[in-house]
Motif scaffolding. Structure first.
Motif, PDB file in Angstrom:
ATOM      1  N   ILE A   1       0.997  -1.020  -0.178  1.00 62.89           N
ATOM      2  CA  ILE A   1      -0.100  -0.088   0.150  1.00 62.89           C
ATOM      3  C   ILE A   1       0.870   1.119  -0.019  1.00 62.89           C
ATOM      4  O   ILE A   1       1.854   1.291   0.834  1.00 62.89           O
ATOM      5  N   VAL A   2       0.754   2.049  -0.891  1.00 69.34           N
ATOM      6  CA  VAL A   2       1.517   3.296  -1.214  1.00 69.34           C
ATOM      7  C   VAL A   2       0.687   4.604  -0.780  1.00 69.34           C
ATOM      8  O   VAL A   2      -0.618   4.655  -1.368  1.00 69.34           O
ATOM      9  N   VAL A   3       0.918   5.541   0.276  1.00 65.84           N
ATOM     10  CA  VAL A   3       0.479   6.415   0.721  1.00 65.84           C
ATOM     11  C   VAL A   3       1.270   7.846   0.701  1.00 65.84           C
ATOM     12  O   VAL A   3       2.553   7.261   0.871  1.00 65.84           O
ATOM     13  N   GLU A   4       0.834   9.081   0.641  1.00 60.50           N
ATOM     14  CA  GLU A   4       1.696  10.152   0.621  1.00 60.50           C
ATOM     15  C   GLU A   4       2.403  10.259   1.950  1.00 60.50           C
ATOM     16  O   GLU A   4       3.660  10.701   2.110  1.00 60.50           O
ATOM     17  N   LYS A   5       1.585  10.212   3.064  1.00 61.64           N
ATOM     18  CA  LYS A   5       2.011  10.353   4.530  1.00 61.64           C
ATOM     19  C   LYS A   5       1.183   9.526   5.330  1.00 61.64           C
ATOM     20  O   LYS A   5       0.117   9.388   5.273  1.00 61.64           O
ATOM     21  N   PHE A   6       1.482   9.553   6.798  1.00 62.41           N
ATOM     22  CA  PHE A   6       0.808   8.989   7.947  1.00 62.41           C
ATOM     23  C   PHE A   6      -0.668   9.423   7.920  1.00 62.41           C
ATOM     24  O   PHE A   6      -1.507   8.723   7.831  1.00 62.41           O
ATOM     25  N   ILE A   7      -0.839  10.798   7.852  1.00 60.97           N
ATOM     26  CA  ILE A   7      -2.435  11.254   7.867  1.00 60.97           C
ATOM     27  C   ILE A   7      -3.113  10.724   6.821  1.00 60.97           C
ATOM     28  O   ILE A   7      -4.387  10.885   7.076  1.00 60.97           O
ATOM     29  N   VAL A   8      -2.856  10.443   5.415  1.00 59.46           N
ATOM     30  CA  VAL A   8      -3.834   9.836   4.725  1.00 59.46           C
ATOM     31  C   VAL A   8      -4.248   8.670   4.927  1.00 59.46           C
ATOM     32  O   VAL A   8      -5.471   8.392   4.933  1.00 59.46           O
ATOM     33  N   LEU A   9      -3.628   7.720   5.646  1.00 63.61           N
ATOM     34  CA  LEU A   9      -3.901   6.424   6.207  1.00 63.61           C
ATOM     35  C   LEU A   9      -4.669   6.564   7.356  1.00 63.61           C
ATOM     36  O   LEU A   9      -5.598   5.894   7.716  1.00 63.61           O
TER      37      LEU A   9
ATOM     38  N   ASP B   1      -1.110  -9.405   8.041  1.00 62.53           N
ATOM     39  CA  ASP B   1      -1.616 -10.091   6.543  1.00 62.53           C
ATOM     40  C   ASP B   1      -0.649 -10.369   5.476  1.00 62.53           C
ATOM     41  O   ASP B   1      -0.568 -10.564   4.420  1.00 62.53           O
ATOM     42  N   GLY B   2       0.621  -9.742   5.959  1.00 62.49           N
ATOM     43  CA  GLY B   2       1.993 -10.031   5.284  1.00 62.49           C
ATOM     44  C   GLY B   2       2.100  -8.961   4.102  1.00 62.49           C
ATOM     45  O   GLY B   2       2.559  -9.334   2.999  1.00 62.49           O
ATOM     46  N   VAL B   3       1.156  -7.750   4.153  1.00 64.52           N
ATOM     47  CA  VAL B   3       1.357  -6.583   3.626  1.00 64.52           C
ATOM     48  C   VAL B   3       2.255  -5.546   3.923  1.00 64.52           C
ATOM     49  O   VAL B   3       2.345  -5.516   5.390  1.00 64.52           O
ATOM     50  N   SER B   4       2.766  -4.626   3.129  1.00 65.20           N
ATOM     51  CA  SER B   4       3.570  -3.548   3.684  1.00 65.20           C
ATOM     52  C   SER B   4       3.044  -2.218   3.151  1.00 65.20           C
ATOM     53  O   SER B   4       2.337  -2.367   2.223  1.00 65.20           O
ATOM     54  N   ILE B   5       3.166  -1.352   3.970  1.00 66.77           N
ATOM     55  CA  ILE B   5       2.941   0.152   3.650  1.00 66.77           C
ATOM     56  C   ILE B   5       4.179   1.052   3.301  1.00 66.77           C
ATOM     57  O   ILE B   5       4.941   1.138   4.280  1.00 66.77           O
ATOM     58  N   ARG B   6       3.902   1.856   2.390  1.00 64.32           N
ATOM     59  CA  ARG B   6       5.166   2.751   1.888  1.00 64.32           C
ATOM     60  C   ARG B   6       4.636   3.932   2.343  1.00 64.32           C
ATOM     61  O   ARG B   6       3.555   4.429   1.659  1.00 64.32           O
TER      62      ARG B   6
ATOM     63  N   SER C   1       9.063   2.486   5.257  1.00 58.83           N
ATOM     64  CA  SER C   1       8.077   1.307   4.751  1.00 58.83           C
ATOM     65  C   SER C   1       7.830   0.671   6.312  1.00 58.83           C
ATOM     66  O   SER C   1       8.660   0.459   7.054  1.00 58.83           O
ATOM     67  N   SER C   2       6.574  -0.001   6.266  1.00 58.20           N
ATOM     68  CA  SER C   2       6.328  -0.501   7.410  1.00 58.20           C
ATOM     69  C   SER C   2       6.999  -1.730   7.890  1.00 58.20           C
ATOM     70  O   SER C   2       7.141  -1.935   9.068  1.00 58.20           O
TER      71      SER C   2
END
Length: 183
Positions: free
Chosen positions: A57-65, A82-87, A94-95
């Motif tokens: 999952i790619v987001v601009e910054k923390f507040i977006v998510l 779930d084995g997913v990472s956040i960028r 990256s998480s």
């Protein structure tokens, strides 16, 4: 699969900046919220239900998510399970790399995130108040009291404390009005 996620924010209501930043990544699919409110985030819910092991999952910054630190921690736990990472683009994090960062770096990101939370909730609160017809800002002093305070001041018979007690006009407010009338 690489998912992008964006939502209207206090400084990017149309998600223009977020879109620009997401375009720099190989994002396969972008989900966008219809509003910036923390409630009923349907696109986020859809994203969390759709993702599979190995997705990003790619987001601009923390507040977006996330809307709070607690919310961010909950989301990080979910994606790890779930084995997913956040960028996070702006934070360059990256998480799955968070533990490699120094404490001061992480804290500076959290301080900025906290500031963004306050700005976002303030913006939403002001919009709600406006839509309910509430007046914003400090109430105006009555013209009668202002005139009386200026007259009392120019008479040289009253102290600033006397003027404040009689009219409710503070020294700084009185001086501001005096500056505007002495042109």
């Amino acid at each position: 699969m690489i998912y992008g996620y964006k939502r209207p924010l206090y400084n990017d209501e149309d998600c223009i900046e977020q879109t620009k930043k997401l375009n720099d990544f190989q994002v396969s699919y972008v989900l966008k919220e219809k509003h910036g409110s923390p409630k009923k985030r349907e696109a986020l819910e859809e994203l969390l239900m759709t993702m599979q092991k190995g997705d990003v999952i790619v987001v601009e910054k923390f507040i977006v998510l996330a809307d709070t630190l607690h919310h961010l921690m909950d989301l990080l736990k979910i994606v790890k399970k779930d084995g997913v990472s956040i960028r996070f683009i702006d934070e360059e994090l990256s998480s799955d790399r968070v533990l490699e960062e120094s404490l001061s770096t992480i804290l500076s990101h959290f301080i900025r995130f906290h500031s963004d939370i306050i700005k976002q909730s303030t913006k939403l609160g002001l919009e709600t108040a406006k839509s309910q017809g509430k007046s914003l800002g400090r109430p105006k002093k009555s013209d009668e009291n202002i005139k009386k305070a200026i007259e009392m001041y120019h008479s040289n018979h009253y102290t600033l404390l006397d003027i404040k007690n009689e009219t409710g006009i503070s020294k700084s407010t009185l001086y501001r009005y005096l500056e505007n009338t002495e042109v």
